[in-house]
Scaffold this motif. Structure first.
Motif, PDB file in Angstrom:
ATOM      1  N   LEU A  67       0.830  -1.213   0.000  1.00 11.23           N
ATOM      2  CA  LEU A  67       0.000   0.000   0.000  1.00 11.23           C
ATOM      3  C   LEU A  67       0.863   1.261   0.000  1.00 11.23           C
ATOM      4  O   LEU A  67       0.584   2.224  -0.719  1.00 11.23           O
ATOM      5  CB  LEU A  67      -0.948   0.001   1.203  1.00 11.23           C
ATOM      6  CG  LEU A  67      -2.005  -1.099   1.231  1.00 11.23           C
ATOM      7  CD1 LEU A  67      -2.772  -1.063   2.555  1.00 11.23           C
ATOM      8  CD2 LEU A  67      -2.944  -0.994   0.057  1.00 11.23           C
ATOM      9  N   GLU A  68       1.935   1.258   0.797  1.00  9.80           N
ATOM     10  CA  GLU A  68       2.857   2.400   0.825  1.00  9.80           C
ATOM     11  C   GLU A  68       3.502   2.592  -0.541  1.00  9.80           C
ATOM     12  O   GLU A  68       3.662   3.727  -1.010  1.00  9.80           O
ATOM     13  CB  GLU A  68       3.947   2.186   1.873  1.00  9.80           C
ATOM     14  CG  GLU A  68       3.491   2.308   3.297  1.00  9.80           C
ATOM     15  CD  GLU A  68       4.556   1.870   4.300  1.00  9.80           C
ATOM     16  OE1 GLU A  68       5.748   1.742   3.922  1.00  9.80           O
ATOM     17  OE2 GLU A  68       4.198   1.648   5.465  1.00  9.80           O
ATOM     18  N   GLY A  69       3.880   1.489  -1.147  1.00 11.54           N
ATOM     19  CA  GLY A  69       4.499   1.553  -2.475  1.00 11.54           C
ATOM     20  C   GLY A  69       3.559   2.150  -3.503  1.00 11.54           C
ATOM     21  O   GLY A  69       3.939   3.030  -4.274  1.00 11.54           O
ATOM     22  N   ILE A  70       2.314   1.692  -3.499  1.00 15.23           N
ATOM     23  CA  ILE A  70       1.317   2.203  -4.447  1.00 15.23           C
ATOM     24  C   ILE A  70       1.103   3.697  -4.215  1.00 15.23           C
ATOM     25  O   ILE A  70       1.058   4.488  -5.160  1.00 15.23           O
ATOM     26  CB  ILE A  70      -0.010   1.435  -4.320  1.00 15.23           C
ATOM     27  CG1 ILE A  70       0.168  -0.011  -4.805  1.00 15.23           C
ATOM     28  CG2 ILE A  70      -1.127   2.130  -5.099  1.00 15.23           C
ATOM     29  CD1 ILE A  70      -0.992  -0.928  -4.450  1.00 15.23           C
ATOM     30  N   SER A  71       0.960   4.091  -2.956  1.00 21.89           N
ATOM     31  CA  SER A  71       0.698   5.501  -2.619  1.00 21.89           C
ATOM     32  C   SER A  71       1.788   6.432  -3.131  1.00 21.89           C
ATOM     33  O   SER A  71       1.512   7.592  -3.444  1.00 21.89           O
ATOM     34  CB  SER A  71       0.567   5.670  -1.105  1.00 21.89           C
ATOM     35  OG  SER A  71      -0.545   4.966  -0.637  1.00 21.89           O
ATOM     36  N   ALA A  72       3.006   5.934  -3.211  1.00 22.62           N
ATOM     37  CA  ALA A  72       4.128   6.770  -3.629  1.00 22.62           C
ATOM     38  C   ALA A  72       4.365   6.746  -5.138  1.00 22.62           C
ATOM     39  O   ALA A  72       5.281   7.405  -5.622  1.00 22.62           O
ATOM     40  CB  ALA A  72       5.397   6.312  -2.903  1.00 22.62           C
ATOM     41  N   MET A  73       3.535   6.012  -5.867  1.00 16.99           N
ATOM     42  CA  MET A  73       3.732   5.898  -7.318  1.00 16.99           C
ATOM     43  C   MET A  73       2.824   6.876  -8.056  1.00 16.99           C
ATOM     44  O   MET A  73       1.605   6.769  -7.969  1.00 16.99           O
ATOM     45  CB  MET A  73       3.469   4.462  -7.771  1.00 16.99           C
ATOM     46  CG  MET A  73       4.459   3.469  -7.199  1.00 16.99           C
ATOM     47  SD  MET A  73       4.134   1.770  -7.703  1.00 16.99           S
ATOM     48  CE  MET A  73       4.599   1.839  -9.428  1.00 16.99           C
TER      49      MET A  73
END
Length: 114
Positions: A67-73
């Motif tokens: 989720l953190e990865g997606i949010s930063a993309m």
């Protein structure tokens, strides 16, 4: 594998982001009918589905890192519930229409294709 330090967590997040970049990249989507068939009519794909892919599971089983990865993309967006993800732009071109949809018919008016 569960990262222990903040540095390890960031490294795993970067790996997850690279994998998501691949999954949602044009070169993959051209041929990945499995993923495209699981997009809903608005291009959303379940994050749970992606988290269950073997390659993702080999990186992490911690969904919060995903989720953190997606949010930063910048090229991906999460739905308000945080359960699904899609391309921020051009998602419409990858949605597979259901069989028998009149907008797939040859010669269908352009309005029916949008």
């Amino acid at each position: 594998p569960t990262p222990v330090t903040a540095e390890q967590r960031q490294q795993v997040k970067s790996q997850v982001q690279a994998q998501l970049e691949y999954y949602f990249g044009q070169e993959n989507l051209i041929r990945d009918l499995f993923l495209r068939a699981r997009m809903d009519q608005e291009g959303w794909v379940s994050i749970g589905l992606l988290a269950g892919f073997r390659r993702m599971q080999s990186m992490t089983t911690d969904v919060t890192i995903i989720l953190e990865g997606i949010s930063a993309m910048p090229n991906l967006e999460m739905d308000p519930s945080g359960a699904s993800v899609r391309l921020r732009n051009n998602w419409k071109e990858w949605v597979l229409l259901p069989p028998g949809d009149p907008s797939q018919a040859p010669g269908a008016p352009p309005a029916a294709r949008s």
